[in-house]
Motif scaffolding. Structure first.
Motif, PDB file in Angstrom:
ATOM      1  N   THR A 220       0.830  -1.205   0.000  1.00  0.00           N
ATOM      2  CA  THR A 220       0.000   0.000   0.000  1.00  0.00           C
ATOM      3  C   THR A 220       0.868   1.260   0.000  1.00  0.00           C
ATOM      4  OG1 THR A 220      -0.131   0.000   2.424  1.00  0.00           O
ATOM      5  CG2 THR A 220      -1.870  -1.148   1.216  1.00  0.00           C
ATOM      6  N   PHE A 230      -3.834  11.136   0.354  1.00  0.00           N
ATOM      7  CA  PHE A 230      -4.288  10.081  -0.557  1.00  0.00           C
ATOM      8  C   PHE A 230      -3.733   8.745  -0.085  1.00  0.00           C
ATOM      9  CE2 PHE A 230      -0.243  11.500  -2.283  1.00  0.00           C
ATOM     10  CZ  PHE A 230       0.407  10.318  -2.613  1.00  0.00           C
ATOM     11  N   TRP A 231      -4.315   7.662  -0.593  1.00  0.00           N
ATOM     12  CA  TRP A 231      -3.888   6.314  -0.236  1.00  0.00           C
ATOM     13  C   TRP A 231      -4.296   5.366  -1.344  1.00  0.00           C
ATOM     14  CZ3 TRP A 231      -7.486   9.331   2.127  1.00  0.00           C
ATOM     15  CH2 TRP A 231      -8.838   8.945   2.029  1.00  0.00           C
ATOM     16  N   GLY A 232      -3.779   4.162  -1.318  1.00  0.00           N
ATOM     17  CA  GLY A 232      -4.095   3.171  -2.345  1.00  0.00           C
ATOM     18  C   GLY A 232      -3.127   2.006  -2.277  1.00  0.00           C
ATOM     19  N   PHE A 243      -0.008   2.448  -9.603  1.00  0.00           N
ATOM     20  CA  PHE A 243      -0.706   2.893  -8.400  1.00  0.00           C
ATOM     21  C   PHE A 243      -2.186   2.584  -8.592  1.00  0.00           C
ATOM     22  CE2 PHE A 243       2.980   4.772  -6.672  1.00  0.00           C
ATOM     23  CZ  PHE A 243       3.696   5.337  -7.727  1.00  0.00           C
ATOM     24  N   ASN A 245      -6.312   1.667  -7.087  1.00  0.00           N
ATOM     25  CA  ASN A 245      -7.356   1.935  -6.084  1.00  0.00           C
ATOM     26  C   ASN A 245      -7.085   3.215  -5.304  1.00  0.00           C
ATOM     27  OD1 ASN A 245      -8.465  -0.653  -6.775  1.00  0.00           O
ATOM     28  ND2 ASN A 245      -6.972  -1.604  -5.400  1.00  0.00           N
ATOM     29  N   LEU A 246      -6.715   4.268  -6.015  1.00  0.00           N
ATOM     30  CA  LEU A 246      -6.383   5.533  -5.362  1.00  0.00           C
ATOM     31  C   LEU A 246      -7.638   6.207  -4.814  1.00  0.00           C
ATOM     32  CD1 LEU A 246      -3.764   6.995  -7.880  1.00  0.00           C
ATOM     33  CD2 LEU A 246      -3.315   6.019  -5.619  1.00  0.00           C
ATOM     34  N   SER A 248      -8.697   9.797  -2.012  1.00  0.00           N
ATOM     35  CA  SER A 248      -8.132  10.962  -1.330  1.00  0.00           C
ATOM     36  C   SER A 248      -9.210  11.709  -0.565  1.00  0.00           C
ATOM     37  CB  SER A 248      -7.471  11.907  -2.334  1.00  0.00           C
ATOM     38  OG  SER A 248      -8.451  12.566  -3.128  1.00  0.00           O
ATOM     39  N   PHE A 263      -2.176  13.618  -9.833  1.00  0.00           N
ATOM     40  CA  PHE A 263      -3.004  12.423 -10.008  1.00  0.00           C
ATOM     41  C   PHE A 263      -3.082  11.982 -11.467  1.00  0.00           C
ATOM     42  CE2 PHE A 263      -5.047  13.663  -5.851  1.00  0.00           C
ATOM     43  CZ  PHE A 263      -4.568  12.558  -5.159  1.00  0.00           C
ATOM     44  N   PHE A 266      -0.196   9.673 -11.653  1.00  0.00           N
ATOM     45  CA  PHE A 266      -0.371   8.478 -10.827  1.00  0.00           C
ATOM     46  C   PHE A 266      -1.434   7.543 -11.373  1.00  0.00           C
ATOM     47  CE2 PHE A 266       2.712   9.700  -8.051  1.00  0.00           C
ATOM     48  CZ  PHE A 266       2.685   9.100  -6.794  1.00  0.00           C
ATOM     49  N   GLU A 267      -2.367   8.060 -12.159  1.00  0.00           N
ATOM     50  CA  GLU A 267      -3.452   7.226 -12.671  1.00  0.00           C
ATOM     51  C   GLU A 267      -3.096   6.524 -13.980  1.00  0.00           C
ATOM     52  OE1 GLU A 267      -7.065   9.829 -10.614  1.00  0.00           O
ATOM     53  OE2 GLU A 267      -6.647  10.023 -12.767  1.00  0.00           O
TER      54      GLU A 267
END
Length: 297
Positions: A220, A230-232, A243, A245-246, A248, A263, A266-267
């Motif tokens: 994670t 944010f987390w994922g 990355f 299942n982000l 925030s 983002f 990151f996406e």
């Protein structure tokens, strides 16, 4: 024929028994060196006269008052009674204390790292109980058979050479050895630091306070864009990182706002990455788009 007297029979019995008594209770002695710095004994770590390496001695040595600050040269008396052996201190030949010697307990990381600034391309990462942060160790640890892919906990003797600042290290004992997680070793390295965003799409954004942290055990991530947390999850394969299942928080952001660009990168499904000595670099279609710098305590 005259019948033997009771006294003669007893004498004959004792005469026949003597060889067996000597077999049942035999005594011998031997000399060993006993290593300093042991946390718990037995086992002791000893060297016999013909030993090249320290060996474990699992039996208790009676009348031996072991002090971990000292190294000993002793003579041990062994008494064998049938299948049972007892060991007793016969003589302490030497008991030496080095004023320039210290003992430490270290955690050793599961992979080598490059430390070009220290003049070495391959070195260990260690973390002591007294300083809870990872540090580079460019010296070797004498007697330590290190293998990548394992996390170690060891006791080490540190000896400072007289009239110099040079320190040598030797292994006292391996306290634990565990295989590291199944993620690539680079993930474990990423997890040891907080990574602060320095550049985004070629611009200096170090003042944004954006950062990311990795949890290699659970796969994670968690961080901040400088405004929202944010987390994922993350996954690594070869030189690609994803990355997943982000999510925030949803605060409104004032001032410098880099979230959209952050983002957007990151996406991406797969992002190329590499790690220099102190930076994590992300690429989109071979173009450098993000640079993170590790934060040391």
């Amino acid at each position: 024929m005259k019948k033997p007297s009771t006294y003669s029979s007893l004498l004959l019995f004792l005469t026949l028994l003597l060889p067996y008594q000597s077999l049942l209770a035999q005594s011998s002695s031997f000399r060993v060196k006993v290593k300093s710095g042991l946390q718990q004994t037995p086992p002791y770590l000893v060297k016999y006269y013909n030993s090249k390496d320290w060996e474990k001695f699992y039996a208790e040595i009676l009348q031996f008052d072991y002090d971990p600050k000292f190294e000993y040269d002793i003579r041990i008396r062994k008494r064998q009674n049938g299948s049972h052996s007892t060991y007793t201190l016969a003589k302490t030949i030497t008991k030496s204390l080095s004023e320039n010697t210290a003992v430490a307990t270290w955690e050793v990381g599961e992979n080598y790292v490059n430390a070009q600034s220290l003049g070495k391309l391959k070195c260990l990462q260690v973390k002591s109980d007294k300083r809870n942060k990872w540090e580079y160790l460019t010296s070797t640890i004498q007697g330590f058979d290190y293998k990548e892919g394992y996390r170690y906990r060891i006791r080490v003797k540190q000896t400072k050479q007289k009239d110099t600042d040079s320190v040598s290290y030797s292994l006292i004992e391996v306290l634990s050895k565990e295989r590291a997680n199944e993620l690539p070793s680079v993930a474990a390295f990423l997890a040891r630091f907080k990574w602060n965003l320095l550049q985004l799409n070629g611009k200096d954004v170090s003042s944004s306070k954006a950062s990311i942290g990795f949890d290699a055990k659970n796969g994670t991530i968690a961080g901040t864009t400088g405004c929202n947390n944010f987390w994922g999850n993350f996954a690594i394969k070869d030189d690609k990182i994803s990355f997943l299942n982000l999510a925030s928080t949803m605060r409104a952001c004032n001032g410098l706002n880099i979230e959209n660009d952050f983002f957007q990168i990151f996406e991406q499904k797969q992002i190329q990455f590499d790690i220099a000595e102190q930076t994590l670099n992300l690429y989109n279609e071979r173009k450098l788009v993000m640079i993170f710098g590790l934060e040391r305590e």
